[in-house]
Scaffold this active site. Structure first.
Site, PDB file in Angstrom:
ATOM      1  N   HIS A 145      33.342  43.887  -7.235  1.00 35.37           N
ATOM      2  CA  HIS A 145      34.029  43.405  -6.034  1.00 35.37           C
ATOM      3  C   HIS A 145      32.968  43.139  -4.976  1.00 35.37           C
ATOM      4  O   HIS A 145      32.109  43.988  -4.719  1.00 35.37           O
ATOM      5  CB  HIS A 145      35.020  44.444  -5.523  1.00 35.37           C
ATOM      6  CG  HIS A 145      35.604  44.100  -4.191  1.00 35.37           C
ATOM      7  ND1 HIS A 145      36.550  43.104  -4.039  1.00 35.37           N
ATOM      8  CD2 HIS A 145      35.354  44.586  -2.963  1.00 35.37           C
ATOM      9  CE1 HIS A 145      36.870  43.011  -2.756  1.00 35.37           C
ATOM     10  NE2 HIS A 145      36.152  43.896  -2.073  1.00 35.37           N
ATOM     11  N   SER A 147      32.419  41.970  -0.939  1.00 37.46           N
ATOM     12  CA  SER A 147      33.019  41.738   0.379  1.00 37.46           C
ATOM     13  C   SER A 147      32.020  42.169   1.443  1.00 37.46           C
ATOM     14  O   SER A 147      31.029  42.835   1.155  1.00 37.46           O
ATOM     15  CB  SER A 147      34.335  42.509   0.550  1.00 37.46           C
ATOM     16  OG  SER A 147      34.078  43.874   0.784  1.00 37.46           O
ATOM     17  N   ASP A 159      36.449  39.094  -6.587  1.00 30.02           N
ATOM     18  CA  ASP A 159      36.509  40.053  -7.683  1.00 30.02           C
ATOM     19  C   ASP A 159      36.184  39.326  -8.974  1.00 30.02           C
ATOM     20  O   ASP A 159      36.592  38.176  -9.165  1.00 30.02           O
ATOM     21  CB  ASP A 159      37.907  40.657  -7.794  1.00 30.02           C
ATOM     22  CG  ASP A 159      38.273  41.451  -6.560  1.00 30.02           C
ATOM     23  OD1 ASP A 159      37.678  42.520  -6.378  1.00 30.02           O
ATOM     24  OD2 ASP A 159      39.143  40.992  -5.794  1.00 30.02           O
TER      25      ASP A 159
END
Length: 169
Positions: A145, A147, A159
């Site tokens: 993931h 971010s 993802d």
């Protein structure tokens, strides 16, 4: 070189495995909306701990990589990524491992596949499992993931499920 298990002299196992050195790896990632293809350089273990019991061993390595992302839908439809990630691996025996890592990434765009990334700087969180398949060849499955941890809006994140291959020498 072959995989071997030797004794420390105290009767406790001392796992030694071929390919504990540096290596090169390929990462092929998949998501419904995009694909990721990466090339990774992995350092030799920076730290390693062999348990005195039957808990196996833990190693810490660093992965330095570059990846190309290609969107099936949405705009922009491609981007580049460079990454640096410390990876902690637990080897309960000489063949299988689990891994976890959190690293830093720089993306070539702040949007991709109709997602707003907010910033080119992103954190990467990884968790996976894998196996030594022959001598110094490893394969694995990793979920990642990416971010910016809310540093800047928007923070849609990306993802990807990845098939990993590493050759260590």
């Amino acid at each position: 070189m072959a995989v071997a298990q030797t004794s420390t002299g105290s009767g406790e196992p001392n796992f030694w495995q071929a390919g504990q050195g540096e290596g090169w790896g390929a990462r092929l990632g998949y998501h419904d909306d995009y694909r990721r293809l990466g090339l990774v350089y992995e350092t030799a273990p920076l730290w390693s701990h062999q348990s005195s019991g039957e808990w196996g061993r833990v190693t810490l390595t660093a992965e330095l990589g570059v990846a190309y992302w290609d969107a099936q839908h949405g705009h922009p439809d491609s981007l580049w990524q460079v990454s640096a990630t410390p990876m902690l691996r637990w080897w309960p025996n000489e063949f299988f491992y689990t891994e976890i890592g959190v690293g830093v990434n720089a993306f070539s765009r702040t949007s991709f596949a109709d997602k707003g990334l907010g910033s080119a700087f992103q954190f990467g969180n990884h968790i996976g499992v894998g196996a030594l398949i022959a001598d110094a060849h490893r394969i694995g499955l990793r979920y990642s993931h990416f971010s910016n941890a809310g540093i800047k809006k928007p923070n849609d994140g990306l993802d990807v499920l990845q098939l990993t291959y590493t050759y260590q020498f």
